[in-house]
Design an enzyme around this catalytic site. Sequence first.
Site, mmCIF file in Angstrom:
data_model
loop_
_atom_site.group_PDB
_atom_site.id
_atom_site.type_symbol
_atom_site.label_atom_id
_atom_site.label_comp_id
_atom_site.label_asym_id
_atom_site.label_seq_id
_atom_site.Cartn_x
_atom_site.Cartn_y
_atom_site.Cartn_z
ATOM 1 N N GLY A 12 4.328 -7.213 2.009
ATOM 2 C CA GLY A 12 3.115 -6.962 2.792
ATOM 3 C C GLY A 12 2.094 -6.209 1.959
ATOM 4 O O GLY A 12 2.386 -5.818 0.813
ATOM 5 N N ASP A 13 0.889 -6.036 2.516
ATOM 6 C CA ASP A 13 -0.211 -5.333 1.830
ATOM 7 C C ASP A 13 -0.601 -5.993 0.509
ATOM 8 O O ASP A 13 -1.048 -5.322 -0.418
ATOM 9 C CB ASP A 13 0.140 -3.856 1.550
ATOM 10 C CG ASP A 13 0.588 -3.125 2.793
ATOM 11 O OD1 ASP A 13 -0.076 -3.289 3.826
ATOM 12 O OD2 ASP A 13 1.605 -2.405 2.737
ATOM 13 N N HIS A 41 -5.151 -5.201 7.668
ATOM 14 C CA HIS A 41 -5.855 -5.864 6.569
ATOM 15 C C HIS A 41 -7.134 -5.081 6.311
ATOM 16 O O HIS A 41 -7.911 -4.854 7.235
ATOM 17 C CB HIS A 41 -6.278 -7.272 6.961
ATOM 18 C CG HIS A 41 -5.133 -8.176 7.309
ATOM 19 N ND1 HIS A 41 -4.029 -8.313 6.519
ATOM 20 C CD2 HIS A 41 -4.959 -9.009 8.343
ATOM 21 C CE1 HIS A 41 -3.216 -9.196 7.073
ATOM 22 N NE2 HIS A 41 -3.749 -9.617 8.182
ATOM 23 N N LYS A 332 -5.465 -7.487 -7.148
ATOM 24 C CA LYS A 332 -5.419 -6.146 -7.738
ATOM 25 C C LYS A 332 -5.104 -6.151 -9.236
ATOM 26 O O LYS A 332 -4.503 -5.200 -9.754
ATOM 27 C CB LYS A 332 -4.457 -5.239 -6.952
ATOM 28 C CG LYS A 332 -4.859 -5.119 -5.476
ATOM 29 C CD LYS A 332 -4.191 -3.998 -4.746
ATOM 30 C CE LYS A 332 -5.076 -2.819 -4.544
ATOM 31 N NZ LYS A 332 -4.589 -1.842 -3.561
ATOM 32 N N SER A 413 -7.801 -11.882 -8.178
ATOM 33 C CA SER A 413 -8.720 -10.915 -7.578
ATOM 34 C C SER A 413 -8.820 -9.695 -8.490
ATOM 35 O O SER A 413 -7.813 -9.137 -8.912
ATOM 36 C CB SER A 413 -8.208 -10.542 -6.191
ATOM 37 O OG SER A 413 -8.999 -9.528 -5.642
HETATM 38 P P1 GDP Z 1 -3.127 -7.199 3.591
HETATM 39 O O1 GDP Z 1 -2.491 -6.583 4.787
HETATM 40 O O2 GDP Z 1 -2.232 -8.140 2.860
HETATM 41 O O3 GDP Z 1 -4.455 -7.796 3.902
HETATM 42 O O4 GDP Z 1 -3.406 -6.020 2.541
HETATM 43 P P2 GDP Z 1 -4.026 -4.566 2.794
HETATM 44 O O5 GDP Z 1 -5.397 -4.714 3.299
HETATM 45 O O6 GDP Z 1 -3.069 -3.707 3.553
HETATM 46 O O7 GDP Z 1 -4.008 -3.990 1.326
HETATM 47 C C1 GDP Z 1 -4.756 -4.502 0.306
HETATM 48 C C2 GDP Z 1 -5.689 -3.405 -0.214
HETATM 49 O O8 GDP Z 1 -6.108 -3.727 -1.508
HETATM 50 C C3 GDP Z 1 -6.967 -3.256 0.596
HETATM 51 O O9 GDP Z 1 -7.364 -1.909 0.596
HETATM 52 C C4 GDP Z 1 -7.978 -4.097 -0.172
HETATM 53 O O10 GDP Z 1 -9.332 -3.672 -0.009
HETATM 54 C C5 GDP Z 1 -7.518 -3.865 -1.576
HETATM 55 N N1 GDP Z 1 -7.722 -4.992 -2.492
HETATM 56 C C6 GDP Z 1 -7.547 -6.312 -2.270
HETATM 57 N N2 GDP Z 1 -7.746 -7.019 -3.386
HETATM 58 C C7 GDP Z 1 -8.041 -6.114 -4.356
HETATM 59 C C8 GDP Z 1 -8.313 -6.210 -5.757
HETATM 60 O O11 GDP Z 1 -8.313 -7.275 -6.355
HETATM 61 N N3 GDP Z 1 -8.549 -5.038 -6.434
HETATM 62 C C9 GDP Z 1 -8.537 -3.824 -5.816
HETATM 63 N N4 GDP Z 1 -8.773 -2.747 -6.566
HETATM 64 N N5 GDP Z 1 -8.280 -3.697 -4.511
HETATM 65 C C10 GDP Z 1 -8.030 -4.823 -3.792
#
Ligand code: GDP
Length: 425
Positions: A12-13, A41, A332, A413
């Site tokens: 997750g996340d 999300h 990330k 990303s």
């Molecule tokens: P989800 O539940 O799978 O949608 O994921 P979350 O939202 O819980 O966690 C993903 C986190 O990573 C969020 O705070 C996003 O804004 C952040 N995020 C997503 N893609 C990227 C990226 O490519 N780089 C960075 N630095 N942050 C990212």
Amino acid sequence: MGNCGVVGVNWGDEGKGRMVDLLTERYDIVVRYQGGGNAGHTVINEKGKFALHMLPSGVLRSGVVNILGGGVALDPENLWKEIEEVRVEDVEITPENLKISERASLLMPWHRKLDELEEARLADKKYGSTKQGIAPFYSDKYQKKTVLAGELLHPELLKAHLTDILEWKNLIITKVYGAEGYTWGMIEDWIEKYCDPIKPFLCDAGRFLMDAQESGKNILFEAQLGALRDIDYGIWPYTTSSTTLAKYAPIGCGAPAIEMTDVIGVIKAYSTCVGEGPFVCEMTGHEADLLREAGAEYGAKTGRPRRVGPLDLVATKYGAQLQTVTSLAVTKMDVLSYMEKIPVCVRYRVDGQETDQFPFPALLDRAEPVIEYIDGWHCDISGARRWEDLPEQAQNYINMIEHAMGCRVQYISVGPERDRIVVRS
Ligand code: GDP
């Protein structure tokens, strides 16, 4: 173009919300088909920064219809609060762009309470629940001891049904846990405050989706959590209580005939895990602190620090197989830019034997990671928009993932904002 699932390959996340937010441009409908408000999300776009828990990420794009399917844990209280919160940010939510399945079961106030009571009883053996009532909700659903959202439209039937359930629930709350039960008055107030406002959004979501498919609309399915949290095939019992797999999406939305042409598996460039349970590649100490800070790894719902580790190819490959992915998105990547050498867990060692197969859950505690290091790029990549913009070492990292997974990485990303992405043709 066809229908597409955006699903989590890890714990997750992974950044699914970010991917859905990007892709909604090409889809007419976004569907949530499982899970509840226990995860979140985070989406950043021109409208602002949003932490969505129950609402599909498509609500942030006008013209997109969003569905909460029959498989979700419909938490009216959190849903209504979330609707009011995003409306403040000028996001329009109407029965035209949000439709809730009348078949979704209701997460009641006692589900949250029972989650808390049971975690407290377990003390240091707790599951690490987010205490949003998801496990008590799904166990009641499968015991047929909760109500369907559509019953809200029939108050007399609802009252009779809920009164019976309340009597049984109060026995458990008071006699097993010694806590305070609920009165019908409390439940009536709760219905008025949180359930009545969502009534205009209720519909036969399965029928809506089948009609939409017939008229050529494209549907995007948005999953919650990841493959390793799947109730049947995840790191049981440290899983969630629903099916997180793509194959369940058509069933969870009430239109089993709908097929997905694409399943995009979302992988984080490193590993994170919230809560208890085995996490073979876990980093500790200073190394972990650096990665957690670089990735801002704190839970969207709870603010809890996430456990972190290197990319785990064993778990990720297992997750990708469970999700039947047709392509991958790696998120990330920018977070790893500070590392000179990047650790990767390439195999596990279980009882002295190296393996690339994900072990049976009860054996996970005996597994140790086999780590290899690959060269880092050690520079800012957040401005990259094309494959050619990525340094050679970053390309090598992606090539290594593709090779291990046997699957194309379509999206890379490099930042949380909508446009910080490399899309490969
Ligand atoms: P989800 O539940 O799978 O949608 O994921 P979350 O939202 O819980 O966690 C993903 C986190 O990573 C969020 O705070 C996003 O804004 C952040 N995020 C997503 N893609 C990227 C990226 O490519 N780089 C960075 N630095 N942050 C990212």
